[in-house]
Design a protein around this motif. Sequence first.
Motif: not given
Length: 339
Positions: A226, A234-236, A265
């Motif tokens: 990422w 994305e946080w995941n 983001k």
Amino acid sequence: MYRPGRNKWEAECTVCKAKLAHTCVCPIKVQAILKRKWTQTNIGKLCKYFHIYTVRTESLKEYCDFVDIEYRRMLSHSKTRWLSLFPGIERMIQMFPALKAFFLSQQKPPIVIKKFFENEFSEIYLWHMHSLMSAFHTHIQDLEKEKNSIMEVKKIMNSIHTILLERKSNNFMSLKVKGLLAQKRSDGLGKEYDQFCADVQGLYSTCLEYLEKWMTPMEEFSTFTWMDLSEPPEWNDVEACIKFLGEKGVVIDDVKCFDQVTNLKRFTERASGPRRGTSCLFESLKGILFVQYNLKDMSCKDFHAYLLSNRKLLGKISSTAKYRWADKEDEEEKQDEED
């Protein structure tokens, strides 16, 4: 290959992967059309054959005139100069008619070189190697850049892997190779034609097998994918990184990190709009991070006073010289003045 200011492991990893991309072509010796690793080893032999012998070079020039092609000096290749193989193959192709006529007319040429030029498919072999090496060459250039991160290296290696997979699935051969093959088939060399096509598949399989073997250790870094910011994070994905680093003894405050990722983001979503490319996003982030890090001990008031007191810096800020399009315009103006 280690440079000051650069993580030593990261530098060595980048060099290692550049070497990997180059040596990926070496296992072709197992499936080579001529059943020998001719290309790398004997480009060097070919150069040495002419290097110190002026008489041989002059004779080759005569053969160039005879077949009506321009003489070009042969380019050498070594195992540590990873970008020299592709130009070496290209030069051999340019000189092929003259080289073939020259060596087949010699009384005692090097045996391996003579056998190569006696083979009916030697030129086709070179053209296919040229096609294959073109993909490796551009990626090796990217791998040798000084400031590659581990994720950029992984992305480049994945690109090579994807290209090879597609070429294998489509049994890809360039139009030039197909044209030469069709001529050989019409000349009654059907058996050799089929063997060549089989060897092309074997070549791709061998390259992929070798590449996949050495790409496996990099998979543990997939959790950082990422970070190239090709799309909003994305946080995941970030959370997986925090867990990974935690297992390595690197503690990160996930609460603060979540807020920072949220802001990042939002920034990436706004900065990568329809009229703004990824390069714009990275340049903006780079500038912000430089200011934040290098001036972290300076308050906003002090920063403002510092700017006002530095006329040279203010001039650079207001100048268009920092934009790439301005550089192009300056180059065009200089060219017009010279003309």
